[in-house]
Design a protein around this motif. Structure first.
Motif, PDB file in Angstrom:
ATOM      1  N   SER A  66      -0.384  -6.231  42.700  1.00 25.49           N
ATOM      2  CA  SER A  66      -1.539  -6.429  43.577  1.00 25.49           C
ATOM      3  C   SER A  66      -1.137  -6.327  45.042  1.00 25.49           C
ATOM      4  CB  SER A  66      -2.178  -7.794  43.304  1.00 25.49           C
ATOM      5  OG  SER A  66      -1.423  -8.845  43.883  1.00 25.49           O
ATOM      6  N   THR A  67      -2.119  -6.436  45.891  1.00 26.84           N
ATOM      7  CA  THR A  67      -1.889  -6.388  47.343  1.00 26.84           C
ATOM      8  C   THR A  67      -1.861  -7.793  47.943  1.00 26.84           C
ATOM      9  OG1 THR A  67      -4.265  -6.161  47.764  1.00 26.84           O
ATOM     10  CG2 THR A  67      -2.976  -4.110  47.536  1.00 26.84           C
ATOM     11  N   PHE A  68      -1.695  -8.814  47.122  1.00 25.95           N
ATOM     12  CA  PHE A  68      -1.723 -10.202  47.595  1.00 25.95           C
ATOM     13  C   PHE A  68      -0.793 -10.412  48.799  1.00 25.95           C
ATOM     14  CE2 PHE A  68      -0.241 -14.540  47.799  1.00 25.95           C
ATOM     15  CZ  PHE A  68      -1.409 -15.282  47.652  1.00 25.95           C
ATOM     16  N   GLY A  69       0.456  -9.984  48.699  1.00 27.08           N
ATOM     17  CA  GLY A  69       1.427 -10.206  49.774  1.00 27.08           C
ATOM     18  C   GLY A  69       1.000  -9.601  51.092  1.00 27.08           C
ATOM     19  N   ASN A  70       0.394  -8.432  51.043  1.00 23.62           N
ATOM     20  CA  ASN A  70      -0.110  -7.804  52.270  1.00 23.62           C
ATOM     21  C   ASN A  70      -1.390  -8.482  52.748  1.00 23.62           C
ATOM     22  OD1 ASN A  70       1.960  -5.925  52.438  1.00 23.62           O
ATOM     23  ND2 ASN A  70       0.886  -4.453  51.154  1.00 23.62           N
ATOM     24  N   ASP A  71      -2.285  -8.793  51.827  1.00 28.37           N
ATOM     25  CA  ASP A  71      -3.564  -9.393  52.200  1.00 28.37           C
ATOM     26  C   ASP A  71      -3.402 -10.771  52.834  1.00 28.37           C
ATOM     27  OD1 ASP A  71      -4.685  -7.118  51.107  1.00 28.37           O
ATOM     28  OD2 ASP A  71      -5.259  -8.097  49.228  1.00 28.37           O
ATOM     29  N   TYR A  72      -2.401 -11.517  52.395  1.00 27.90           N
ATOM     30  CA  TYR A  72      -2.138 -12.843  52.944  1.00 27.90           C
ATOM     31  C   TYR A  72      -1.044 -12.815  54.018  1.00 27.90           C
ATOM     32  CZ  TYR A  72      -5.399 -15.292  49.973  1.00 27.90           C
ATOM     33  OH  TYR A  72      -6.569 -15.746  49.390  1.00 27.90           O
ATOM     34  N   GLY A  73      -0.529 -11.626  54.341  1.00 31.04           N
ATOM     35  CA  GLY A  73       0.457 -11.466  55.401  1.00 31.04           C
ATOM     36  C   GLY A  73       1.837 -11.987  55.073  1.00 31.04           C
ATOM     37  N   LEU A  74       2.133 -12.183  53.795  1.00 32.38           N
ATOM     38  CA  LEU A  74       3.352 -12.887  53.395  1.00 32.38           C
ATOM     39  C   LEU A  74       4.450 -12.028  52.787  1.00 32.38           C
ATOM     40  CD1 LEU A  74       1.633 -16.040  51.910  1.00 32.38           C
ATOM     41  CD2 LEU A  74       3.019 -15.911  53.985  1.00 32.38           C
ATOM     42  N   ALA A  75       4.205 -10.761  52.555  1.00 29.67           N
ATOM     43  CA  ALA A  75       5.258  -9.918  51.992  1.00 29.67           C
ATOM     44  C   ALA A  75       6.340  -9.711  53.044  1.00 29.67           C
ATOM     45  CB  ALA A  75       4.690  -8.578  51.541  1.00 29.67           C
ATOM     46  N   PHE A  76       7.596  -9.904  52.657  1.00 33.54           N
ATOM     47  CA  PHE A  76       8.695  -9.633  53.577  1.00 33.54           C
ATOM     48  C   PHE A  76       8.733  -8.140  53.864  1.00 33.54           C
ATOM     49  CE2 PHE A  76      10.439 -13.698  51.982  1.00 33.54           C
ATOM     50  CZ  PHE A  76      10.787 -14.285  53.202  1.00 33.54           C
ATOM     51  N   SER A  77       8.874  -7.774  55.141  1.00 34.73           N
ATOM     52  CA  SER A  77       8.976  -6.367  55.519  1.00 34.73           C
ATOM     53  C   SER A  77      10.381  -5.994  55.962  1.00 34.73           C
ATOM     54  CB  SER A  77       7.975  -6.029  56.621  1.00 34.73           C
ATOM     55  OG  SER A  77       8.209  -6.813  57.778  1.00 34.73           O
ATOM     56  N   THR A  78      11.229  -6.994  56.207  1.00 29.38           N
ATOM     57  CA  THR A  78      12.628  -6.741  56.560  1.00 29.38           C
ATOM     58  C   THR A  78      13.506  -7.731  55.806  1.00 29.38           C
ATOM     59  OG1 THR A  78      12.621  -8.254  58.468  1.00 29.38           O
ATOM     60  CG2 THR A  78      12.022  -5.953  58.896  1.00 29.38           C
ATOM     61  N   GLY A  79      14.786  -7.417  55.726  1.00 26.14           N
ATOM     62  CA  GLY A  79      15.740  -8.334  55.106  1.00 26.14           C
ATOM     63  C   GLY A  79      15.913  -8.114  53.622  1.00 26.14           C
ATOM     64  N   PRO A  80      16.738  -8.938  52.995  1.00 30.12           N
ATOM     65  CA  PRO A  80      17.084  -8.755  51.589  1.00 30.12           C
ATOM     66  C   PRO A  80      15.953  -9.087  50.614  1.00 30.12           C
ATOM     67  CG  PRO A  80      18.082 -10.760  52.420  1.00 30.12           C
ATOM     68  CD  PRO A  80      17.477 -10.059  53.598  1.00 30.12           C
ATOM     69  N   LEU A  81      14.901  -9.744  51.096  1.00 22.53           N
ATOM     70  CA  LEU A  81      13.805 -10.119  50.199  1.00 22.53           C
ATOM     71  C   LEU A  81      12.582  -9.212  50.347  1.00 22.53           C
ATOM     72  CD1 LEU A  81      13.975 -14.028  50.475  1.00 22.53           C
ATOM     73  CD2 LEU A  81      15.092 -12.517  48.818  1.00 22.53           C
ATOM     74  N   VAL A  82      12.761  -8.011  50.907  1.00 22.41           N
ATOM     75  CA  VAL A  82      11.644  -7.074  51.079  1.00 22.41           C
ATOM     76  C   VAL A  82      10.885  -6.936  49.765  1.00 22.41           C
ATOM     77  CG1 VAL A  82      11.051  -4.641  51.439  1.00 22.41           C
ATOM     78  CG2 VAL A  82      12.613  -5.772  53.004  1.00 22.41           C
ATOM     79  N   GLY A  83       9.578  -7.059  49.858  1.00 25.44           N
ATOM     80  CA  GLY A  83       8.728  -6.946  48.673  1.00 25.44           C
ATOM     81  C   GLY A  83       8.402  -8.264  48.022  1.00 25.44           C
ATOM     82  N   LEU A  84       9.208  -9.301  48.304  1.00 19.80           N
ATOM     83  CA  LEU A  84       8.900 -10.640  47.797  1.00 19.80           C
ATOM     84  C   LEU A  84       8.028 -11.363  48.815  1.00 19.80           C
ATOM     85  CD1 LEU A  84      12.353 -11.697  46.298  1.00 19.80           C
ATOM     86  CD2 LEU A  84      10.389 -10.672  45.130  1.00 19.80           C
ATOM     87  N   LEU A  85       7.550 -12.555  48.453  1.00 18.49           N
ATOM     88  CA  LEU A  85       6.645 -13.305  49.303  1.00 18.49           C
ATOM     89  C   LEU A  85       7.363 -14.410  50.054  1.00 18.49           C
ATOM     90  CD1 LEU A  85       3.743 -13.693  46.706  1.00 18.49           C
ATOM     91  CD2 LEU A  85       4.040 -11.896  48.418  1.00 18.49           C
ATOM     92  N   SER A  86       6.993 -14.599  51.290  1.00 21.20           N
ATOM     93  CA  SER A  86       7.502 -15.695  52.104  1.00 21.20           C
ATOM     94  C   SER A  86       6.937 -17.012  51.587  1.00 21.20           C
ATOM     95  CB  SER A  86       7.058 -15.461  53.556  1.00 21.20           C
ATOM     96  OG  SER A  86       7.385 -16.532  54.387  1.00 21.20           O
ATOM     97  N   ARG A  87       7.706 -18.082  51.703  1.00 24.13           N
ATOM     98  CA  ARG A  87       7.253 -19.393  51.225  1.00 24.13           C
ATOM     99  C   ARG A  87       6.117 -19.900  52.108  1.00 24.13           C
ATOM    100  NH1 ARG A  87       9.816 -21.918  47.984  1.00 24.13           N
ATOM    101  NH2 ARG A  87      11.876 -21.217  48.638  1.00 24.13           N
ATOM    102  N   ALA A  88       5.006 -20.262  51.469  1.00 24.75           N
ATOM    103  CA  ALA A  88       3.831 -20.741  52.198  1.00 24.75           C
ATOM    104  C   ALA A  88       2.944 -21.565  51.276  1.00 24.75           C
ATOM    105  CB  ALA A  88       3.025 -19.559  52.754  1.00 24.75           C
ATOM    106  N   VAL A  89       2.067 -22.326  51.891  1.00 22.19           N
ATOM    107  CA  VAL A  89       1.021 -23.030  51.164  1.00 22.19           C
ATOM    108  C   VAL A  89      -0.293 -22.725  51.880  1.00 22.19           C
ATOM    109  CG1 VAL A  89       0.096 -25.267  50.447  1.00 22.19           C
ATOM    110  CG2 VAL A  89       2.569 -24.876  50.435  1.00 22.19           C
ATOM    111  N   VAL A  90      -1.291 -22.328  51.105  1.00 22.54           N
ATOM    112  CA  VAL A  90      -2.633 -22.087  51.629  1.00 22.54           C
ATOM    113  C   VAL A  90      -3.578 -22.911  50.771  1.00 22.54           C
ATOM    114  CG1 VAL A  90      -4.437 -20.372  52.055  1.00 22.54           C
ATOM    115  CG2 VAL A  90      -2.019 -19.742  52.350  1.00 22.54           C
ATOM    116  N   VAL A  91      -4.421 -23.710  51.424  1.00 21.46           N
ATOM    117  CA  VAL A  91      -5.391 -24.532  50.699  1.00 21.46           C
ATOM    118  C   VAL A  91      -6.794 -24.057  51.063  1.00 21.46           C
ATOM    119  CG1 VAL A  91      -6.236 -26.871  50.243  1.00 21.46           C
ATOM    120  CG2 VAL A  91      -3.797 -26.492  50.738  1.00 21.46           C
ATOM    121  N   LEU A  92      -7.611 -23.882  50.037  1.00 16.08           N
ATOM    122  CA  LEU A  92      -8.984 -23.415  50.205  1.00 16.08           C
ATOM    123  C   LEU A  92      -9.960 -24.484  49.747  1.00 16.08           C
ATOM    124  CD1 LEU A  92      -8.479 -19.904  48.539  1.00 16.08           C
ATOM    125  CD2 LEU A  92      -8.046 -20.573  50.918  1.00 16.08           C
TER     126      LEU A  92
END
Length: 165
Positions: A110-136
């Protein structure tokens, strides 16, 4: 774009978290049975998105355990633990740990990482998600966000849970 660190080394994500007061971006996450969970599926209840790089790391695993413990006492609240891990990895971990108060969702197709701005774009974790909490809230409005500055650190559980009461 946001900058976070991993063991003190700075890396960037593709964007920024949605702002408090905004409508949450819709999403599609793959559940352990390979069906799809969407934001619409959780309307009518508050939703905690516990987002992290991989369930197979100590801090990520701890966050799943802690939100699982907290979720048991929460009324009208769902918790989804989100990573790019395959859904089978999340199911294996939760089964082995006896975790049954949270859902898991994989962003692997899915595009979740891009849509929530959390996909790593640099570094060794490119493509994985940055640690975050979002409450709705119950209608999908963002009421809390935290992007953890140091990837190896845990989120502020108390702050995230405080907005649920």
């Amino acid at each position: 774009m946001a900058t976070v660190t991993l063991q003190g080394n700075p890396f960037e994500t593709v964007g920024s978290l949605p702002s408090v007061g905004s409508a949450a971006p819709s999403f599609e996450l793959v559940k352990p049975d390979l069906s799809v969970a969407t934001l619409v599926d959780f309307k009518g209840a508050k939703l905690v998105l516990n987002i992290f790089p991989s369930i197979d790391t100590p801090t990520c695993a701890t966050s799943v355990r802690k939100f699982n413990e907290s979720a048991a006492a929460l009324k009208n609240v769902n918790v989804i633990c989100v990573s790019a891990d395959l859904p089978f990895a999340a199911a294996r971990f939760c089964g082995a740990e006896g975790i049954d108060n949270v859902d898991t969702g994989s962003s692997f197709r899915s595009t979740f990482g891009n849509d929530y701005g959390l996909a790593f774009s640099t570094g060794p974790l490119v493509g994985l998600l940055s640690r975050a909490v979002v409450v709705l809230d119950e209608v999908g409005t963002v009421i809390y966000t935290e992007q953890v500055a140091e990837t190896a650190d845990e989120p502020n559980y108390d702050a995230a849970l405080a907005v649920l009461t």
